[in-house]
Design a protein around this motif. Sequence first.
Motif, PDB file in Angstrom:
ATOM      1  N   LYS A 224       0.886  -1.173   0.076  1.00 51.38           N
ATOM      2  CA  LYS A 224       0.110   0.023   0.058  1.00 51.38           C
ATOM      3  C   LYS A 224       0.917   1.368   0.077  1.00 51.38           C
ATOM      4  O   LYS A 224       1.898   1.248   0.592  1.00 51.38           O
TER       5      LYS A 224
ATOM      6  N   CYS B 117      -1.324  -4.643   4.231  1.00 52.05           N
ATOM      7  CA  CYS B 117      -2.678  -3.858   4.491  1.00 52.05           C
ATOM      8  C   CYS B 117      -3.003  -3.787   6.136  1.00 52.05           C
ATOM      9  O   CYS B 117      -3.415  -2.727   6.502  1.00 52.05           O
TER      10      CYS B 117
ATOM     11  N   THR C 226      -6.601  -7.898   1.394  1.00 53.10           N
ATOM     12  CA  THR C 226      -6.317  -6.648   1.442  1.00 53.10           C
ATOM     13  C   THR C 226      -7.352  -5.659   1.585  1.00 53.10           C
ATOM     14  O   THR C 226      -8.418  -6.013   0.857  1.00 53.10           O
TER      15      THR C 226
END
Length: 335
Positions: free
Chosen positions: A16, A243, A284
């Motif tokens: 991310k 995540c 996720t």
Amino acid sequence: MKPVRATACSNIALVKYWGKRTGVPAELNLPAVGSLSMTLDALRTETELCPASADAFWLDGQLVADEQATKVWRHLDRMWSAAGGKGSRPRAEVRSVNHFPTAAGLASSASGFAALTMAAAGAFEADLSAQALSSLARQGSGSAARSIFGGFVRLDRGEAADGSDCRARPIAGADHWPLALLVVQTTAGRKPLGSTSGMEQCRETSPYYPAWVGTSEADLDAAESALLARDLLALGRVVEHSCFKMHACMMATDPPILYWNPTTVAAVQAVWQARAEGEPGFVTIDAGPHVKVLCERARAEALRERLAAVPGVRDVLVATPGPDATVGPLPEASA
Ligand code: PMV
């Protein structure tokens, strides 16, 4: 200015991006961390751009005149100067449609700004590399930088003060590995807090933010290696770790940010249960309540059925790695 139609797919970050670099011009929208994503064929935005007597932005058939439209005009101004346009930018009509299987809060700024970037480059006849287009898309939305490319994409954070080494690069094509991403919809509403405010709140108040930023590069390298080796267990571990670190960082802000609902948690647990029973999928979650599950394409249907049966789940759609963003002339009939 030429009438054009552009297409771009959304993407899911497997590692991310969350947080913006400080000490650099805010309009460059430089990320504090790199990211790695898969472009998604099933979530596609199509954007038409035509000369007009006044600016008008239509999204999914509705005329939009709020701050979303302001961002669109700002992006077109940016594209006009990148194209070397002289004087004021020509007025334009922008018609954007999200071809998403259901409209349940999945509309994404990634495919939207990638399609707008491609459309503007085509309309203004800008001679720009894919790399330059990606950097411009990033200024509209960080995740859009990755949607210029198909397949699997790494966006490097970079160190240069002018952002010149913050680059997205395709690391594997869409046919590299038959993976699938299940999008598990847990609610119909829009997300409560936009990503920019959420990121700033994390940076300012979360004690975990430095750890989040400090551990990201190692995740990126591990994910890239696992992806190139087609090692799903290794990739999945990093995907979940990235995540949950991001969400832990959010939850530790003051006041806390929690994007999940009870169905989000139930879906995560169903994926872990399936995995314990020999059906490997990895979760996720972005800045919203939906759960995305990475798995091999051959296992997607079995996992889809399990997740559709979780109480509260509204729908589960299956996406596979998608193509590059494109632009071409608008067919006569639509111009
Ligand atoms: O591009 P933005 O500003 O919408 O931020 C995207 C943030 C996440 O979706 C949570 C993560 C990512 O890398 O896409």
